[in-house]
Scaffold this motif. Structure first.
Motif, PDB file in Angstrom:
ATOM      1  N   SER A 102      -6.082  -5.036   0.740  1.00 46.26           N
ATOM      2  CA  SER A 102      -6.160  -6.463   1.047  1.00 46.26           C
ATOM      3  C   SER A 102      -5.361  -7.289   0.048  1.00 46.26           C
ATOM      4  O   SER A 102      -4.718  -8.282   0.414  1.00 46.26           O
ATOM      5  CB  SER A 102      -7.623  -6.905   1.054  1.00 46.26           C
ATOM      6  N   PHE A 103      -5.370  -6.892  -1.221  1.00 44.64           N
ATOM      7  CA  PHE A 103      -4.641  -7.636  -2.247  1.00 44.64           C
ATOM      8  C   PHE A 103      -3.136  -7.544  -2.016  1.00 44.64           C
ATOM      9  O   PHE A 103      -2.413  -8.551  -2.092  1.00 44.64           O
ATOM     10  CB  PHE A 103      -5.008  -7.102  -3.626  1.00 44.64           C
ATOM     11  N   ALA A 104      -2.639  -6.338  -1.745  1.00 54.43           N
ATOM     12  CA  ALA A 104      -1.207  -6.172  -1.481  1.00 54.43           C
ATOM     13  C   ALA A 104      -0.805  -6.849  -0.180  1.00 54.43           C
ATOM     14  O   ALA A 104       0.278  -7.441  -0.085  1.00 54.43           O
ATOM     15  CB  ALA A 104      -0.861  -4.686  -1.445  1.00 54.43           C
ATOM     16  N   ALA A 105      -1.669  -6.763   0.817  1.00 53.17           N
ATOM     17  CA  ALA A 105      -1.355  -7.382   2.105  1.00 53.17           C
ATOM     18  C   ALA A 105      -1.238  -8.895   1.979  1.00 53.17           C
ATOM     19  O   ALA A 105      -0.404  -9.522   2.650  1.00 53.17           O
ATOM     20  CB  ALA A 105      -2.430  -7.025   3.121  1.00 53.17           C
ATOM     21  N   TYR A 106      -2.053  -9.495   1.133  1.00 55.31           N
ATOM     22  CA  TYR A 106      -1.946 -10.944   0.922  1.00 55.31           C
ATOM     23  C   TYR A 106      -0.582 -11.310   0.343  1.00 55.31           C
ATOM     24  O   TYR A 106       0.037 -12.297   0.744  1.00 55.31           O
ATOM     25  CB  TYR A 106      -3.053 -11.428   0.001  1.00 55.31           C
ATOM     26  N   GLY A 107      -0.110 -10.505  -0.596  1.00 54.12           N
ATOM     27  CA  GLY A 107       1.210 -10.764  -1.157  1.00 54.12           C
ATOM     28  C   GLY A 107       2.319 -10.611  -0.137  1.00 54.12           C
ATOM     29  O   GLY A 107       3.248 -11.430  -0.078  1.00 54.12           O
ATOM     30  N   PHE A 108       2.234  -9.574   0.696  1.00 47.14           N
ATOM     31  CA  PHE A 108       3.265  -9.358   1.702  1.00 47.14           C
ATOM     32  C   PHE A 108       3.219 -10.418   2.809  1.00 47.14           C
ATOM     33  O   PHE A 108       4.253 -10.753   3.391  1.00 47.14           O
ATOM     34  CB  PHE A 108       3.113  -7.971   2.323  1.00 47.14           C
ATOM     35  N   ALA A 109       2.044 -10.934   3.113  1.00 49.21           N
ATOM     36  CA  ALA A 109       1.898 -11.844   4.245  1.00 49.21           C
ATOM     37  C   ALA A 109       2.097 -13.303   3.872  1.00 49.21           C
ATOM     38  O   ALA A 109       2.649 -14.081   4.667  1.00 49.21           O
ATOM     39  CB  ALA A 109       0.516 -11.663   4.893  1.00 49.21           C
ATOM     40  N   LYS A 110       1.661 -13.713   2.678  1.00 53.37           N
ATOM     41  CA  LYS A 110       1.598 -15.139   2.374  1.00 53.37           C
ATOM     42  C   LYS A 110       2.391 -15.575   1.144  1.00 53.37           C
ATOM     43  O   LYS A 110       2.420 -16.766   0.850  1.00 53.37           O
ATOM     44  CB  LYS A 110       0.131 -15.544   2.185  1.00 53.37           C
ATOM     45  N   ILE A 111       2.998 -14.658   0.432  1.00 56.56           N
ATOM     46  CA  ILE A 111       3.786 -15.023  -0.738  1.00 56.56           C
ATOM     47  C   ILE A 111       5.226 -14.590  -0.506  1.00 56.56           C
ATOM     48  O   ILE A 111       5.487 -13.440  -0.150  1.00 56.56           O
ATOM     49  CB  ILE A 111       3.225 -14.360  -2.010  1.00 56.56           C
ATOM     50  N   ARG A 112       6.148 -15.529  -0.697  1.00 58.52           N
ATOM     51  CA  ARG A 112       7.564 -15.241  -0.508  1.00 58.52           C
ATOM     52  C   ARG A 112       8.197 -14.823  -1.837  1.00 58.52           C
ATOM     53  O   ARG A 112       8.067 -15.516  -2.830  1.00 58.52           O
ATOM     54  CB  ARG A 112       8.281 -16.467   0.056  1.00 58.52           C
ATOM     55  N   PHE A 113       8.901 -13.694  -1.823  1.00 62.86           N
ATOM     56  CA  PHE A 113       9.624 -13.236  -2.992  1.00 62.86           C
ATOM     57  C   PHE A 113      10.797 -12.388  -2.521  1.00 62.86           C
ATOM     58  O   PHE A 113      10.777 -11.836  -1.395  1.00 62.86           O
ATOM     59  CB  PHE A 113       8.712 -12.429  -3.932  1.00 62.86           C
ATOM     60  N   PRO A 114      11.853 -12.285  -3.310  1.00 67.36           N
ATOM     61  CA  PRO A 114      13.050 -11.550  -2.878  1.00 67.36           C
ATOM     62  C   PRO A 114      12.740 -10.090  -2.567  1.00 67.36           C
ATOM     63  O   PRO A 114      12.046  -9.406  -3.324  1.00 67.36           O
ATOM     64  CB  PRO A 114      13.986 -11.675  -4.094  1.00 67.36           C
ATOM     65  N   GLY A 115      13.257  -9.633  -1.432  1.00 65.13           N
ATOM     66  CA  GLY A 115      13.073  -8.243  -1.031  1.00 65.13           C
ATOM     67  C   GLY A 115      11.714  -7.923  -0.456  1.00 65.13           C
ATOM     68  O   GLY A 115      11.372  -6.744  -0.326  1.00 65.13           O
ATOM     69  N   ARG A 116      10.948  -8.942  -0.084  1.00 63.82           N
ATOM     70  CA  ARG A 116       9.588  -8.699   0.399  1.00 63.82           C
ATOM     71  C   ARG A 116       9.585  -7.853   1.662  1.00 63.82           C
ATOM     72  O   ARG A 116       8.851  -6.861   1.752  1.00 63.82           O
ATOM     73  CB  ARG A 116       8.888 -10.033   0.673  1.00 63.82           C
ATOM     74  N   ASP A 117      10.389  -8.241   2.647  1.00 62.54           N
ATOM     75  CA  ASP A 117      10.374  -7.524   3.924  1.00 62.54           C
ATOM     76  C   ASP A 117      10.885  -6.097   3.777  1.00 62.54           C
ATOM     77  O   ASP A 117      10.342  -5.164   4.379  1.00 62.54           O
ATOM     78  CB  ASP A 117      11.213  -8.285   4.957  1.00 62.54           C
ATOM     79  N   ALA A 118      11.938  -5.916   2.969  1.00 64.12           N
ATOM     80  CA  ALA A 118      12.474  -4.568   2.770  1.00 64.12           C
ATOM     81  C   ALA A 118      11.463  -3.680   2.047  1.00 64.12           C
ATOM     82  O   ALA A 118      11.284  -2.503   2.396  1.00 64.12           O
ATOM     83  CB  ALA A 118      13.782  -4.640   1.984  1.00 64.12           C
ATOM     84  N   LEU A 119      10.787  -4.239   1.061  1.00 65.08           N
ATOM     85  CA  LEU A 119       9.776  -3.470   0.340  1.00 65.08           C
ATOM     86  C   LEU A 119       8.617  -3.100   1.246  1.00 65.08           C
ATOM     87  O   LEU A 119       8.103  -1.966   1.181  1.00 65.08           O
ATOM     88  CB  LEU A 119       9.276  -4.273  -0.859  1.00 65.08           C
ATOM     89  N   PHE A 120       8.233  -4.025   2.111  1.00 63.53           N
ATOM     90  CA  PHE A 120       7.125  -3.734   3.026  1.00 63.53           C
ATOM     91  C   PHE A 120       7.517  -2.636   4.013  1.00 63.53           C
ATOM     92  O   PHE A 120       6.721  -1.728   4.282  1.00 63.53           O
ATOM     93  CB  PHE A 120       6.730  -5.005   3.776  1.00 63.53           C
ATOM     94  N   LEU A 121       8.719  -2.707   4.556  1.00 62.17           N
ATOM     95  CA  LEU A 121       9.163  -1.671   5.496  1.00 62.17           C
ATOM     96  C   LEU A 121       9.250  -0.307   4.820  1.00 62.17           C
ATOM     97  O   LEU A 121       8.887   0.713   5.412  1.00 62.17           O
ATOM     98  CB  LEU A 121      10.518  -2.059   6.082  1.00 62.17           C
ATOM     99  N   ALA A 122       9.708  -0.285   3.573  1.00 63.51           N
ATOM    100  CA  ALA A 122       9.783   0.987   2.858  1.00 63.51           C
ATOM    101  C   ALA A 122       8.389   1.546   2.595  1.00 63.51           C
ATOM    102  O   ALA A 122       8.158   2.764   2.704  1.00 63.51           O
ATOM    103  CB  ALA A 122      10.534   0.793   1.553  1.00 63.51           C
ATOM    104  N   TYR A 123       7.455   0.652   2.266  1.00 64.92           N
ATOM    105  CA  TYR A 123       6.085   1.098   1.994  1.00 64.92           C
ATOM    106  C   TYR A 123       5.422   1.617   3.259  1.00 64.92           C
ATOM    107  O   TYR A 123       4.774   2.674   3.244  1.00 64.92           O
ATOM    108  CB  TYR A 123       5.301  -0.071   1.396  1.00 64.92           C
TER     109      TYR A 123
END
Length: 280
Positions: free
Chosen positions: A95-116
């Motif tokens: 839940s903690f990581a998902a909050y960062g991926f869903a609601k916090i913008r940072f460089p490379g967020r989408d690429a990091l999520f897809l890799a994970y």
């Protein structure tokens, strides 16, 4: 022109659907029912033909005998400890990581999520040997910490929680930020209370997976006092391979806690699965 479906025909199809679902449910539940009934029989009556679907003279002493002949207390205790610890950590980290991926913008967020998330496509058998070598160098093998370290983080939980968090309006979080609430406060005071059904679904899935895990404990837990219920039952079957009734009794004891927990939380599980698939 297509003729409208008559109410009688609609009721007939609905009745057929209910009958098909009832037959499928009976097919799924029948082995479990036979297992429970077999745990209340003697060894000679377990595999009698024709099958006795109702134990005429229940042998309740089987449940006392298996506790006397095995280390069931240790097995269940280790399994409960591992399942509770791994479930708590996966729910928290997911839940903690998902909050960062869903609601916090940072460089490379989408690429990091897809890799994970891409790690879900890699079978564990392909990297379990180097993982075992790494755990051996850390001296965590033959300890319960090895299972906790391996299963405390899960990409599936992050994916499920991210899908749910994306349904929460960003305006709600922006209003909290304007009021001076930190990101940790938003996660703890807003996101966690709103995501109770999704958290319950993740907790239930993780609990069942950890409880039923066999290969992980088989590789890392060698000492008998660290065995889980799955390893313990395997050793019991090897030692008492002719005690069919006691084997069925042990199987019932291994399944019963999960059944009770699932029945108690099925409403939250269904609700959580439904809501994690929505967006916007």
């Amino acid at each position: 022109m297509l003729r409208p479906t008559t109410p009688r025909r609609s009721r007939s199809w609905r009745l057929l659907g209910y009958l098909a679902l009832a037959a499928a449910s009976a097919g799924v539940l029948l082995p479990f029912y036979w297992m429970v009934m077999s745990s209340l029989k003697t060894n000679n009556d377990v595999f009698t033909l024709p099958v006795e679907w109702i134990a005429a003279d229940p042998v309740w002493s089987n449940y006392a005998d298996i506790w006397a002949k095995s280390d069931m207390t240790t097995w269940l205790g280790n399994t409960v400890l591992l399942s509770a610890t791994v479930t708590f950590l996966q729910v928290f980290t997911g839940s903690f990581a998902a909050y960062g991926f869903a609601k916090i913008r940072f460089p490379g967020r989408d690429a990091l999520f897809l890799a994970y998330i891409g790690t879900l496509a890699v079978p564990w058998q392909s990297y379990m040997v180097p993982q075992f070598v790494m755990m051996s160098k850390l001296q965590l093998t033959d300890t319960l910490w090895s299972i906790v370290a391996l299963q405390a983080f899960g990409a599936l939980g992050v994916f499920m929680m991210k899908q749910f968090y994306e349904t929460v309006p960003d305006e709600l979080l922006d209003a909290a930020r304007i009021d001076g609430m930190s990101e940790y406060g938003i996660y703890r005071r807003i996101m966690l209370p709103l995501s109770a059904p999704a958290l319950a679904s993740l907790a239930l899935i993780t609990l069942v997976t950890t409880w039923n895990d066999y290969l992980g404990p088989l590789l890392y837990l060698r000492s008998p006092d660290l065995w889980t219920i799955q390893l313990g039952l395997k050793s019991f079957i090897s030692q008492y391979n002719a005690e069919h009734a006691l084997i069925m009794t042990g199987s019932v004891l291994s399944v019963l806690p999960i059944v009770v927990i699932f029945l108690a939380g099925q409403r939250y599980f269904v609700e959580g699965i439904a809501t994690t698939g929505l967006k916007g």
